[in-house]
Design an enzyme around this catalytic site. Structure first.
Site, PDB file in Angstrom:
ATOM      1  N   GLY A  60       0.776  -1.232   0.000  1.00 25.70           N
ATOM      2  CA  GLY A  60       0.000   0.000   0.000  1.00 25.70           C
ATOM      3  C   GLY A  60       0.806   1.280   0.000  1.00 25.70           C
ATOM      4  O   GLY A  60       0.240   2.364   0.163  1.00 25.70           O
ATOM      5  N   ASP A  80      -4.069  -5.960  -6.195  1.00 24.38           N
ATOM      6  CA  ASP A  80      -2.878  -6.787  -6.016  1.00 24.38           C
ATOM      7  C   ASP A  80      -3.317  -8.223  -5.775  1.00 24.38           C
ATOM      8  O   ASP A  80      -4.429  -8.467  -5.279  1.00 24.38           O
ATOM      9  CB  ASP A  80      -2.031  -6.297  -4.833  1.00 24.38           C
ATOM     10  CG  ASP A  80      -0.593  -6.793  -4.913  1.00 24.38           C
ATOM     11  OD1 ASP A  80       0.301  -5.962  -5.182  1.00 24.38           O
ATOM     12  OD2 ASP A  80      -0.352  -8.001  -4.726  1.00 24.38           O
ATOM     13  N   ASP A 121       3.431  -0.902 -10.057  1.00 24.33           N
ATOM     14  CA  ASP A 121       4.692  -1.326  -9.441  1.00 24.33           C
ATOM     15  C   ASP A 121       4.763  -2.855  -9.440  1.00 24.33           C
ATOM     16  O   ASP A 121       5.472  -3.449  -8.632  1.00 24.33           O
ATOM     17  CB  ASP A 121       4.786  -0.773  -8.013  1.00 24.33           C
ATOM     18  CG  ASP A 121       6.223  -0.715  -7.506  1.00 24.33           C
ATOM     19  OD1 ASP A 121       7.137  -0.561  -8.338  1.00 24.33           O
ATOM     20  OD2 ASP A 121       6.439  -0.829  -6.283  1.00 24.33           O
ATOM     21  N   LYS A 161       6.699   0.138 -13.592  1.00 22.20           N
ATOM     22  CA  LYS A 161       8.004  -0.471 -13.347  1.00 22.20           C
ATOM     23  C   LYS A 161       8.359  -1.382 -14.517  1.00 22.20           C
ATOM     24  O   LYS A 161       7.537  -2.185 -14.956  1.00 22.20           O
ATOM     25  CB  LYS A 161       7.987  -1.286 -12.059  1.00 22.20           C
ATOM     26  CG  LYS A 161       9.306  -2.021 -11.783  1.00 22.20           C
ATOM     27  CD  LYS A 161       9.169  -3.010 -10.649  1.00 22.20           C
ATOM     28  CE  LYS A 161       9.076  -2.313  -9.323  1.00 22.20           C
ATOM     29  NZ  LYS A 161       9.081  -3.250  -8.170  1.00 22.20           N
TER      30      LYS A 161
END
EC number: 2.1.1.166
Length: 216
Positions: A60, A80, A121, A161
């Protein structure tokens, strides 16, 4: 014995890390928060009132930063495969993003809203074998770009990413077709030994006239 020593060295590096200490002091869930904060400081990516999707959100750290910056008038949808403790005013969808049902849940949460920013990410579990890790990493990147292409408003932005290697050059070319400006970022809070970088694409052009990107 060697494995135990390696684990010990990793733990020592982790707890000696200044960004880990800063995260504990500042109330962030992970050191990754400072990667986004550094990019935000340079690029002013996140603004009050924005609608944002955060992929690979757990635990988070990025969601904490984003939620604070978009404020009460903004909207954040996070996802996620791992559990994530709740954050006020953040819609969290747990599940494997490579599964169509999770994509559909995210799209349902978005509804008819046009998204201003998609951040990711995400990274696969690394084996240390480039021939295995790069295809897995690029697969996640392709899926994130597919989602961005579906939900971003014209002029919207995309931060992801990436790991340079096989497949990256083609991916980079695809993104350049879809966005006005594409830049690479390597925050100082990203560990030197890490091959990760962040690709920042700004000014979504829409999919008209660009190469179609299909979900695998």
């Amino acid at each position: 014995m060697a494995r135990s020593k390696t684990s010990h060295n990793w733990l020592k590096e982790h707890f000696d890390d200044k960004y880990v200490k800063m995260a504990q002091k500042d109330g962030y869930r992970s050191r990754a928060s400072y990667k986004l904060l550094e990019i935000q400081e340079k690029d002013k990516l996140i603004r009050p009132g924005m609608t944002v999707i955060d992929l690979g959100a757990a635990p988070g750290g990025w969601s904490q930063v984003t939620s604070r910056l978009i404020g009460g008038q903004g909207r954040l949808i996070a996802s996620d495969i791992l559990e994530m403790d709740s954050i006020p005013d953040v819609t969290f969808i747990q599940g494997d993003f490579t599964e169509d049902k999770i994509l559909e849940q995210i799209l349902e949460a978005v509804g008819n809203t046009q998204v201003d920013l998609v951040i990711s990410d995400m990274a696969p579990n690394m084996s240390g074998l480039s021939a295995v890790d790069m295809p897995r990493a690029m697969f996640l990147c392709e899926l994130a770009l597919d989602l961005a292409g579906r939900v971003l408003r014209p002029g919207g932005d995309f931060l992801i990413k990436v790991f340079q290697g096989e497949g990256f050059d083609v991916y980079h070319k695809d993104i350049r077709k879809l966005f006005d400006k594409v830049q690479m970022r390597k925050p100082s809070s990203s560990r030197d030994r890490s091959r990760e970088q962040y690709l920042l694409a700004r000014g979504f052009r829409g999919i008209d006239g660009a190469a179609s990107i299909e979900r695998f």
